[in-house]
Write a protein that holds these residues in place. Structure first.
Motif, PDB file in Angstrom:
ATOM      1  N   TYR A   3       0.855  -1.176   0.000  1.00 21.53           N
ATOM      2  CA  TYR A   3       0.000   0.000   0.000  1.00 21.53           C
ATOM      3  C   TYR A   3       0.899   1.238   0.000  1.00 21.53           C
ATOM      4  CZ  TYR A   3      -4.043  -2.865   1.008  1.00 21.53           C
ATOM      5  OH  TYR A   3      -5.053  -3.782   0.936  1.00 21.53           O
ATOM      6  N   ASP A  48      -7.161  -1.403  -4.243  1.00 26.52           N
ATOM      7  CA  ASP A  48      -7.529  -2.449  -3.306  1.00 26.52           C
ATOM      8  C   ASP A  48      -7.308  -3.827  -3.921  1.00 26.52           C
ATOM      9  OD1 ASP A  48      -8.369  -0.779  -1.216  1.00 26.52           O
ATOM     10  OD2 ASP A  48     -10.354  -0.536  -2.091  1.00 26.52           O
ATOM     11  N   LEU A  52     -10.808  -8.118  -2.002  1.00 27.78           N
ATOM     12  CA  LEU A  52     -11.624  -7.271  -1.131  1.00 27.78           C
ATOM     13  C   LEU A  52     -12.829  -6.675  -1.844  1.00 27.78           C
ATOM     14  CD1 LEU A  52      -9.060  -5.324   1.083  1.00 27.78           C
ATOM     15  CD2 LEU A  52     -10.153  -7.540   1.474  1.00 27.78           C
ATOM     16  N   GLY A  53     -12.858  -6.736  -3.160  1.00 28.66           N
ATOM     17  CA  GLY A  53     -14.019  -6.245  -3.879  1.00 28.66           C
ATOM     18  C   GLY A  53     -15.240  -7.095  -3.574  1.00 28.66           C
ATOM     19  N   THR A  54     -16.386  -6.450  -3.422  1.00 30.06           N
ATOM     20  CA  THR A  54     -17.590  -7.213  -3.082  1.00 30.06           C
ATOM     21  C   THR A  54     -18.837  -6.516  -3.606  1.00 30.06           C
ATOM     22  OG1 THR A  54     -18.633  -8.451  -1.265  1.00 30.06           O
ATOM     23  CG2 THR A  54     -18.045  -6.151  -0.827  1.00 30.06           C
ATOM     24  N   THR A  62     -15.228  -1.486  -3.689  1.00 31.85           N
ATOM     25  CA  THR A  62     -13.844  -1.904  -3.922  1.00 31.85           C
ATOM     26  C   THR A  62     -13.261  -2.605  -2.706  1.00 31.85           C
ATOM     27  OG1 THR A  62     -12.941   0.232  -3.199  1.00 31.85           O
ATOM     28  CG2 THR A  62     -13.450  -0.022  -5.550  1.00 31.85           C
ATOM     29  N   ASN A  63     -13.814  -2.309  -1.540  1.00 30.58           N
ATOM     30  CA  ASN A  63     -13.460  -3.035  -0.321  1.00 30.58           C
ATOM     31  C   ASN A  63     -14.627  -2.903   0.654  1.00 30.58           C
ATOM     32  OD1 ASN A  63     -12.803  -1.052   2.063  1.00 30.58           O
ATOM     33  ND2 ASN A  63     -11.837  -0.114   0.270  1.00 30.58           N
ATOM     34  N   GLY A  87     -14.088   1.935   1.593  1.00 26.25           N
ATOM     35  CA  GLY A  87     -14.915   1.463   0.499  1.00 26.25           C
ATOM     36  C   GLY A  87     -16.243   2.186   0.445  1.00 26.25           C
ATOM     37  N   LYS A 332      -7.248  -3.285   5.761  1.00 31.95           N
ATOM     38  CA  LYS A 332      -7.435  -3.911   4.457  1.00 31.95           C
ATOM     39  C   LYS A 332      -6.329  -4.921   4.159  1.00 31.95           C
ATOM     40  CE  LYS A 332      -7.924  -0.067   2.062  1.00 31.95           C
ATOM     41  NZ  LYS A 332      -8.235   0.819   0.902  1.00 31.95           N
ATOM     42  N   ALA A 336      -7.122  -8.933   3.712  1.00 34.25           N
ATOM     43  CA  ALA A 336      -6.774  -9.660   2.493  1.00 34.25           C
ATOM     44  C   ALA A 336      -5.907 -10.875   2.815  1.00 34.25           C
ATOM     45  CB  ALA A 336      -6.054  -8.728   1.522  1.00 34.25           C
ATOM     46  N   ARG A 346     -12.640 -14.335  -2.194  1.00 36.40           N
ATOM     47  CA  ARG A 346     -13.259 -13.017  -2.098  1.00 36.40           C
ATOM     48  C   ARG A 346     -14.011 -12.907  -0.779  1.00 36.40           C
ATOM     49  NH1 ARG A 346     -18.600 -13.519  -5.923  1.00 36.40           N
ATOM     50  NH2 ARG A 346     -19.247 -15.587  -5.201  1.00 36.40           N
ATOM     51  N   VAL A 347     -14.363 -11.686  -0.420  1.00 38.10           N
ATOM     52  CA  VAL A 347     -15.064 -11.426   0.834  1.00 38.10           C
ATOM     53  C   VAL A 347     -16.356 -12.221   0.926  1.00 38.10           C
ATOM     54  CG1 VAL A 347     -16.317  -9.667   2.152  1.00 38.10           C
ATOM     55  CG2 VAL A 347     -14.080  -9.121   1.167  1.00 38.10           C
TER      56      VAL A 347
END
Length: 355
Positions: A3, A48, A52-54, A62-63, A87, A332, A336, A346-347
């Motif tokens: 990051y 991100d 973490l995208g959902t 994006t998170n 997000g 974040k 992850a 994924r989440v």
């Protein structure tokens, strides 16, 4: 996943947070909002992680880490807050008319307990100015925008006010949250009872609003009250629940000399009871409502536990207020890593894994 903006944010937080903690809590909060508006809090430019995208509430995130209502009541710093890496950001609580809130002091840091007590009382500048600020935001926004709405202390008519608030806010926000669970407006929590909530939601008619409508609940509900409330929400087309608001309970574990201040307690002491309530709601709702987990999240591990308890999204407030902007990229990154460790791509794959 690196990051690039996180190091700068961490240095900023380390330098400023000890100074900010030396100020009165409410003055420090106002200073933080001014710094955000001035662009002094920096921004996280990194992308991100894909994991973490959902997708939740019919929206893409994006998170899953959001800022809970109460930090930016008047929508003064929505864009700078999104630039920190959230997000989604929920602005409010806003009421139809401006109100000063409760007498000061009304915001207290319990540093020994990593907690906060507030009795702010929906202090805000009213719906008119709030909507002007939302209208002025550049679109598209880098995150999802939520609006949190409540009723005034004086002259309120919930069956009149909540429909008007929801319709007005939904024009400019991606979702709207009905706040019937703050402990700091007399009688407000009575509105989350099954019969009264049924009447309010009948008036709101969520299915006609055009945006997802959520309800924010208190963690102090009697255990047998949760199921009827969920059924009322499902009946009227509520999209989801936020679990939970602050608590009026005072755990015996509290050590701060400020522990007996009147108001809602948030932060670490709220994590356990709010997460237990979240898991119960997940089981009762059985896929009929989206759930946002709030209460005591200050690490990726805690965000992950909310997700595994049933939350598709997670909100933070006290942890952010106490630790500063560096908390967001850290949560974040940790989240992850935990998803990868447990084999979740994924989440959404981890939602309810423990419930």
């Amino acid at each position: 996943m690196a990051y690039p903006g996180a190091a700068m944010l961490a240095r900023l937080a380390s330098a400023l947070m000890p100074l900010v903690r030396g100020l009165d809590a409410e003055k420090a909060h106002r200073l933080a909002l001014r710094a955000l508006r001035a662009g002094l809090a920096g921004r996280d430019e990194s992308r991100d992680p894909v994991a973490l995208g959902t997708h939740a509430l019919g929206l893409n995130f994006t998170n899953p880490i959001g800022l809970a209502a109460g930090f930016d009541k008047d929508a003064e710093a929505v864009l700078p807050l999104m630039h920190l890496g959230f997000g989604f950001v929920e602005a409010g609580t806003v009421t139809p008319q401006p109100q000063a809130g409760n007498p000061k002091p009304r915001l207290f840091r319990l540093m020994e307990d990593q907690a906060v007590i507030n009795r702010m009382g929906f202090n805000n500048g009213g719906l008119h100015d709030y909507l002007l600020r939302l209208e002025a935001l550049p679109r598209p926004l880098p995150g999802v925008l939520g609006a949190n709405v409540g009723v005034n202390k004086e002259g309120a008519d919930p069956e009149r006010d909540y429909p008007s608030l929801c319709q007005s806010a939904a024009r400019l926000a991606d979702y709207v949250t009905i706040n019937v669970s703050s402990p700091n407006t007399p009688g407000l929590r009575d509105l989350q009872g099954e019969a009264r909530l049924d009447s309010i939601l009948e008036a709101v008619a969520p299915r006609t609003i055009g945006k997802p409508i959520l309800v924010k609940l208190a963690p102090d509900l009697a255990e047998d009250a949760l199921a009827p409330i969920i059924e009322v929400c499902v009946k009227h087309g509520i999209a989801g629940l936020i679990i939970s608001n602050t608590t009026v309970a005072r755990p015996a574990s509290l050590r701060s000399p400020l522990k007996d201040q009147v108001g809602g307690l948030s932060g670490q002491p709220l994590f356990g009871p709010s997460t237990e309530m979240l898991a119960r709601a997940f089981r009762i709702a059985d896929g009929r409502l989206w759930l946002i987990g709030a209460g005591g999240v200050a690490s990726g591990e805690q965000a992950y536990r909310k997700i595994r308890a049933g939350a598709s999204l997670v909100q933070i407030y006290s942890g952010f207020a106490l630790a500063g902007p560096a908390l967001i990229p850290r949560i974040k990154k940790e989240l992850a890593a935990l998803l990868a460790r447990d084999g979740f791509a994924r989440v959404a794959d981890a939602v309810g894994a423990d419930a």
